[in-house]
Design a protein around this motif. Structure first.
Motif, PDB file in Angstrom:
ATOM      1  N   ILE A   1       3.901  13.893  -9.635  1.00 19.44           N
ATOM      2  CA  ILE A   1       5.010  14.851  -9.772  1.00 19.44           C
ATOM      3  C   ILE A   1       5.520  14.860 -11.211  1.00 19.44           C
ATOM      4  CG2 ILE A   1       7.404  15.299  -9.101  1.00 19.44           C
ATOM      5  CD1 ILE A   1       6.581  14.281  -6.266  1.00 19.44           C
ATOM      6  N   GLY A   2       5.637  13.682 -11.815  1.00 18.75           N
ATOM      7  CA  GLY A   2       6.088  13.600 -13.206  1.00 18.75           C
ATOM      8  C   GLY A   2       5.147  14.329 -14.148  1.00 18.75           C
ATOM      9  N   ALA A   3       3.851  14.162 -13.935  1.00 20.11           N
ATOM     10  CA  ALA A   3       2.869  14.848 -14.778  1.00 20.11           C
ATOM     11  C   ALA A   3       2.956  16.362 -14.581  1.00 20.11           C
ATOM     12  CB  ALA A   3       1.463  14.340 -14.467  1.00 20.11           C
TER      13      ALA A   3
ATOM     14  N   GLU B   1       0.827  -1.206   0.000  1.00 19.17           N
ATOM     15  CA  GLU B   1       0.000   0.000   0.000  1.00 19.17           C
ATOM     16  C   GLU B   1       0.862   1.258   0.000  1.00 19.17           C
ATOM     17  OE1 GLU B   1      -2.819  -0.270   3.186  1.00 19.17           O
ATOM     18  OE2 GLU B   1      -3.727  -2.086   2.359  1.00 19.17           O
ATOM     19  N   ALA B   2       1.934   1.242   0.787  1.00 17.18           N
ATOM     20  CA  ALA B   2       2.838   2.396   0.830  1.00 17.18           C
ATOM     21  C   ALA B   2       3.519   2.597  -0.521  1.00 17.18           C
ATOM     22  CB  ALA B   2       3.888   2.206   1.926  1.00 17.18           C
ATOM     23  N   MET B   3       3.941   1.505  -1.153  1.00 11.88           N
ATOM     24  CA  MET B   3       4.572   1.623  -2.468  1.00 11.88           C
ATOM     25  C   MET B   3       3.581   2.154  -3.501  1.00 11.88           C
ATOM     26  SD  MET B   3       7.242  -1.556  -2.870  1.00 11.88           S
ATOM     27  CE  MET B   3       6.008  -2.814  -2.687  1.00 11.88           C
TER      28      MET B   3
ATOM     29  N   ASP C   1       3.342   5.808  -2.943  1.00 11.09           N
ATOM     30  CA  ASP C   1       4.568   6.455  -3.429  1.00 11.09           C
ATOM     31  C   ASP C   1       4.561   6.550  -4.952  1.00 11.09           C
ATOM     32  OD1 ASP C   1       5.403   6.633  -0.811  1.00 11.09           O
ATOM     33  OD2 ASP C   1       6.872   5.000  -0.966  1.00 11.09           O
ATOM     34  N   LEU C   2       4.135   5.482  -5.618  1.00 18.57           N
ATOM     35  CA  LEU C   2       4.093   5.485  -7.081  1.00 18.57           C
ATOM     36  C   LEU C   2       3.096   6.510  -7.587  1.00 18.57           C
ATOM     37  CD1 LEU C   2       4.948   4.417  -9.802  1.00 18.57           C
ATOM     38  CD2 LEU C   2       3.285   2.564  -9.531  1.00 18.57           C
TER      39      LEU C   2
END
Length: 61
Positions: free
Chosen positions: A47-49, A35-37, A40-41
């Motif tokens: 952020i990338g967008a 769930e944490a990963m 994070d993803l």
């Protein structure tokens, strides 16, 4: 989740697959880590967008 097919598996469905030899924590700990990963993803993709949007605005000057 299967990263290739995007299919989700419940803890109950994979419980029998978890053996002492390949276990790195309790099912609950692994579930929390997954769930944490996932969170994070999602943040990385957000952020990338945003970076892409800002770059497009910058290039549009």
């Amino acid at each position: 989740m299967n990263v290739e097919t995007k299919e989700y598996y419940s803890k109950e469905a994979i419980q029998r697959e978890i053996k002492a030899g390949n276990r790195t924590g309790t099912v609950e700990q692994m579930d929390a880590n997954v769930e944490a990963m996932a969170r994070d993803l999602q943040e990385i993709l957000r952020i990338g967008a945003e970076q892409k949007r800002l770059w497009e605005v910058y290039e549009g000057r």
